[in-house]
Design an enzyme around this catalytic site. Structure first.
Site, short mmCIF file in Angstrom:
data_model
loop_
_atom_site.label_atom_id
_atom_site.label_comp_id
_atom_site.label_asym_id
_atom_site.label_seq_id
_atom_site.Cartn_x
_atom_site.Cartn_y
_atom_site.Cartn_z
N GLN A 110 58.37 -61.18 -76.22
CA GLN A 110 57.06 -60.62 -75.87
C GLN A 110 56.77 -60.78 -74.38
O GLN A 110 55.72 -60.39 -73.90
CB GLN A 110 55.97 -61.33 -76.68
CG GLN A 110 56.12 -61.13 -78.18
CD GLN A 110 55.17 -62.00 -79.00
OE1 GLN A 110 54.42 -62.81 -78.46
NE2 GLN A 110 55.21 -61.85 -80.32
N HIS A 163 53.76 -65.27 -77.61
CA HIS A 163 52.36 -65.68 -77.45
C HIS A 163 52.03 -66.12 -76.02
O HIS A 163 51.65 -67.26 -75.77
CB HIS A 163 52.00 -66.78 -78.46
CG HIS A 163 52.00 -66.29 -79.88
ND1 HIS A 163 51.39 -66.99 -80.90
CD2 HIS A 163 52.52 -65.18 -80.45
CE1 HIS A 163 51.56 -66.32 -82.04
NE2 HIS A 163 52.25 -65.23 -81.79
N GLU A 220 41.24 -60.99 -84.56
CA GLU A 220 39.83 -61.32 -84.33
C GLU A 220 39.24 -60.61 -83.11
O GLU A 220 39.92 -60.39 -82.11
CB GLU A 220 39.68 -62.82 -84.06
CG GLU A 220 40.02 -63.70 -85.22
CD GLU A 220 39.78 -65.18 -84.93
OE1 GLU A 220 39.40 -65.52 -83.79
OE2 GLU A 220 39.99 -65.99 -85.86
N TYR A 249 37.06 -71.66 -80.79
CA TYR A 249 37.22 -70.54 -81.71
C TYR A 249 38.13 -70.83 -82.91
O TYR A 249 38.49 -69.93 -83.65
CB TYR A 249 37.62 -69.28 -80.93
CG TYR A 249 36.42 -68.79 -80.12
CD1 TYR A 249 35.48 -67.96 -80.67
CD2 TYR A 249 36.19 -69.29 -78.83
CE1 TYR A 249 34.33 -67.59 -79.98
CE2 TYR A 249 35.05 -68.93 -78.12
CZ TYR A 249 34.13 -68.08 -78.70
OH TYR A 249 32.98 -67.74 -78.02
N TYR A 277 52.51 -65.50 -91.09
CA TYR A 277 53.40 -64.34 -91.14
C TYR A 277 54.59 -64.60 -92.04
O TYR A 277 55.09 -63.71 -92.72
CB TYR A 277 53.82 -63.90 -89.73
CG TYR A 277 52.83 -62.89 -89.19
CD1 TYR A 277 52.90 -61.56 -89.55
CD2 TYR A 277 51.76 -63.31 -88.40
CE1 TYR A 277 51.96 -60.64 -89.13
CE2 TYR A 277 50.81 -62.40 -87.96
CZ TYR A 277 50.91 -61.07 -88.33
OH TYR A 277 49.96 -60.18 -87.93
#
Ligand SMILES: [Ca+2]
Ligand SMILES: [Ca+2]
Length: 409
Positions: free
Chosen positions: A120, A184, A279, A289, A300
């Site tokens: 990513q 991430h 979210e 949060y 997952y």
């Protein structure tokens, strides 16, 4: 189910009243039905309040036309409007290009530092600085290759007069700690009206890293707020907290890949959650949060997260969540002229579900949802608004596109 059905009715009434009050009943209509009808992944989980998920559908009555303006972009990650109407577009492997509104693609801008372009990772969001008119500074986030791994960093540089290169490049933020994984990174950027820069980060995905989302001594799983030169604002929430990293604005995030700031300065973030837990958060100073203590959805890989609990005192609920997920990317508030009925709406790019979600907001609640740009059938990574109010998006594909969505002439 009964609670949700009731909530939809109430939301529709609110929406109808809001449209009527604005005198723009021609702009959108409420269908009454929830857009999402597939089974939820988080079986047995209950929203914390009515309307927190599965908002009623709304529909734009005007005919919309999407036009591919440019193609041949390799996994573009973000787009940002220059004052002259051209677009800065990043490609994840590490390229930044300027593309004109009629689709002429410039050569890659030179002078950017190397990126770690695996998994990513790569070049993420680019933003035009608040003082660009005088100093031509642009800002970008990227996966920085480091001894022992990588992490997200933010740099700024002067876009040369001819747009061919960035000069006097400075790295103004480095997320810590360094870790060797390709997931991430977060990577979204946005400037607030007061010139503060918000940076979103992820928690690097691995089980041993997840708890760092709750650790104020780590940048992982946080939203960051700094001054444009990289210094720490004196009024950040944790500057007086021993052991805390002072750049932290909020904590308890999984992988925040979108940030949108309203004209009044409110910060909203869009978070890649679990399978069933993407979210939308109204992101406020010092607030927790919840990740990885509370979450909607499941792992997952399958299985409950922390026993499947979705709420706990002291941990903030999302304003909205998607289950099943849409895999959100970038986001922006719509304030353009072309669609007056959309003003104040939050537009969110959807990767997995291949659309732009238009969320109608009223008092920190989502009261309507529409799926835009579904006709391209491609993963939407980022969304922005052009000078005339048309919506622009990029698609996360090997042959990624720059697309303009406008009212039919
Ligand atoms: Ca963007
Ligand atoms: Ca959360």
């Amino acid at each position: 189910m009964r609670v949700i059905a009731l909530a939809s009715t109430v939301s529709l009434m609110v929406l109808a009243a809001a449209c009527g009050a604005r005198g723009e009943s021609d702009a959108t209509t409420a269908s009454g039905a929830q857009l999402e009808t597939r089974p939820a992944n988080g079986q047995g989980q209950t929203p914390a309040f009515a309307g927190q998920t599965r908002a009623p559908g709304v529909r734009t009555e005007a005919t919309l036309v999407s036009t591919v303006v440019a193609a041949g972009l390799e996994h573009p990650w973000s787009l940002a409007l220059l004052p002259d109407g051209r677009w800065l577009v990043t490609e994840r492997p590490g390229r930044l290009r300027i593309i004109t509104a009629d689709g002429q693609k410039g050569e890659p801008v030179t002078g950017l530092p190397a990126v770690s372009a695996r998994g990513q990772g790569g070049l993420f969001e680019v933003a035009v600085g608040p003082t660009f008119a005088s100093d031509r500074l642009i800002y970008w986030a990227y996966a920085e290759p480091r001894e022992g791994g990588n992490a997200t960093a933010v740099a700024r540089g002067r876009l040369s007069d001819d747009g061919a290169k960035v000069e006097t490049v400075q790295v103004i933020f480095r997320a810590m700690p360094t870790y060797d994984v390709d997931k991430h990174f977060g990577g979204a950027l946005a400037f607030a009206p007061d010139g503060k820069l918000f940076i979103t980060l992820g928690e690097r995905s691995d089980a041993p890293m997840r708890p760092q989302a709750q650790d104020l001594g780590s940048h992982m799983g946080k939203v960051i707020r700094i001054n444009a030169d990289g210094s720490v604002p004196a009024d950040n929430p944790f500057v007086q907290t021993a052991g805390a990293r002072p750049e932290i604005w909020s904590l308890g995030h999984r992988n925040v890949q979108g940030v949108a700031i309203r004209p009044d300065g409110q910060v909203w973030t869009i978070e890649h959650g679990t399978r069933g837990g993407d979210e939308v958060n109204h992101d406020r100073a010092g607030v927790n949060y919840g990740w990885p203590i509370i979450a909607y959805g499941i792992e997952y890989a399958g299985g409950a997260i922390n026993g499947g609990i979705t709420a706990r005192d002291g941990l903030e609920q999302p304003v909205y969540y998607w289950d099943p997920v849409i895999a959100p990317g970038g986001a922006t508030f719509y304030e353009g002229a072309m669609f007056p009925g959309w003003r104040g709406n939050l537009l969110v790019a959807g990767l997995k579900e291949k659309h732009i979600a238009r969320l109608v907001l009223e008092n920190d609640r989502v009261v309507g949802e529409e799926r835009l740009l579904t006709d391209q059938g491609e993963r939407i990574r980022d969304v922005a608004v052009g000078p005339d109010g048309a919506v622009w998006a990029i698609t996360d594909e090997t042959d990624g596109k720059l697309v303009r969505l406008a009212k039919a002439p």
